[in-house]
Write a protein that holds these residues in place. Structure first.
Motif: not given
Length: 310
Positions: A16-22, A60-65, A69-70
């Motif tokens: 699944e997408c690491g940014g949004c879970g798709r 920038p360290y926010e939202d999907e990025v 990373l987490l």
């Protein structure tokens, strides 16, 4: 074993997408664009810790990025190392170009075309050796808990991406913790500086490798206050200065070893004085270790991008 099992699991189970879970996407096109869609930019925290080199970040360290990373760091989504490494490679290119600005005719080549050791920012890297990517180390305790070292894994992916364009880049994991440090979570910028002061050192023999490099790029996945990168830069500066001025052989006499250690202490004192005087630091960096050191990260605090408005 944990890292090996995670790699195998990533291959056989739907991702699944690491940014949004798709589902069924390591990183979907939209999240990949958030990570690498914009040109990397110079970033600087406020307040900036003394000794922090010039830093470039991909996003920038926010939202999907932030989510990506987490997922890589804390949840073991190891397949994310490839897109994160690609983003870091872009930040490395920007950092090296800042140290050695390109002729406009070479800019297009360095942006995406083949790179050779004698062209662009690589050709102006001193001609002494390869570009070295030096990851900021995690604590042994964190590596054991996570089952991997995130910064090192991303650095290896970035080096592979850069080498595909012909860049002579190597990853050199020579930084290590010389003492235990407290968990950085919840600490402000001043507390982080105090927590990390003198915490890193270059492993035995690493000073010679660093001194022979064309450029040294300190790399990490994230910069918040900049304390970790500043401490890493201090350790590299001390090691390079010691290798250049006191580079004796393994069988050097006791007096020579004493002089070498004394020289390192003098370098540390000089660096502290330069950190309090930016003008003095700029003069010594022009011909010293600081002139060969820069930093690149995948992401930085959004506030760190404010430097680009000045």
């Amino acid at each position: 074993m944990r890292a090996w099992w995670q790699d195998l699991t990533d291959l056989v189970l739907p991702a699944e997408c690491g940014g949004c879970g798709r589902p069924r996407a390591v990183l979907c096109p939209e999240c990949r664009a958030a990570l690498s869609g914009a040109a990397p930019r110079r970033v600087r925290p406020d307040p900036a810790p003394p000794g922090l080199p010039v830093v470039h970040a991909a996003a920038p360290y926010e939202d999907e990025v932030r989510a990506a990373l987490l997922a890589h760091k804390e949840r073991g989504a190891l397949t994310l190392a490839t897109p994160l490494g690609t983003a870091l490679a872009g930040a490395v290119r920007a950092a090296l170009e800042h140290l050695s600005p390109l002729d406009p005719r070479r800019r297009a080549t360095a942006s995406g075309g083949p790179l050779s050791e004698g062209s662009g920012w690589l050709g102006s890297a001193g001609g002494r050796g390869p570009v070295l990517l030096v990851p900021v180390p995690s604590s042994r305790r964190a590596v054991r808990a996570r089952g991997h070292d995130p910064a090192r894994r991303i650095a290896l992916a970035a080096a592979g991406e850069l080498r595909r364009t012909g860049a002579p880049v190597r990853v050199l994991t020579v930084l290590r913790q010389r003492r235990a440090v407290a968990d950085q979570a919840g600490l402000d910028s001043r507390q982080r500086r105090h927590n990390l002061a003198g915490a890193l050192e270059v492993a035995a023999g690493g000073d010679r490798l660093l001194a022979g490099a064309g450029r040294v790029v300190l790399v990490d996945d994230l910069m918040t206050t900049g304390a970790s990168l500043a401490e890493a830069a201090r350790a590299v500066r001390v090691a390079v200065a010691g290798a250049d001025a006191y580079g004796g052989e393994a069988g050097e006499a006791t007096g020579e070893r004493i002089r070498r250690r004394a020289g390192k202490r003098m370098t540390e004192a000089t660096t502290e004085g330069e950190d309090r005087n930016p003008a003095a630091r700029g003069k010594t960096d022009a011909n010293g270790a600081g002139a060969m050191i820069c930093a690149a990260v995948v992401a930085a605090s959004p506030d760190g991008f404010e430097i680009n408005r000045n």
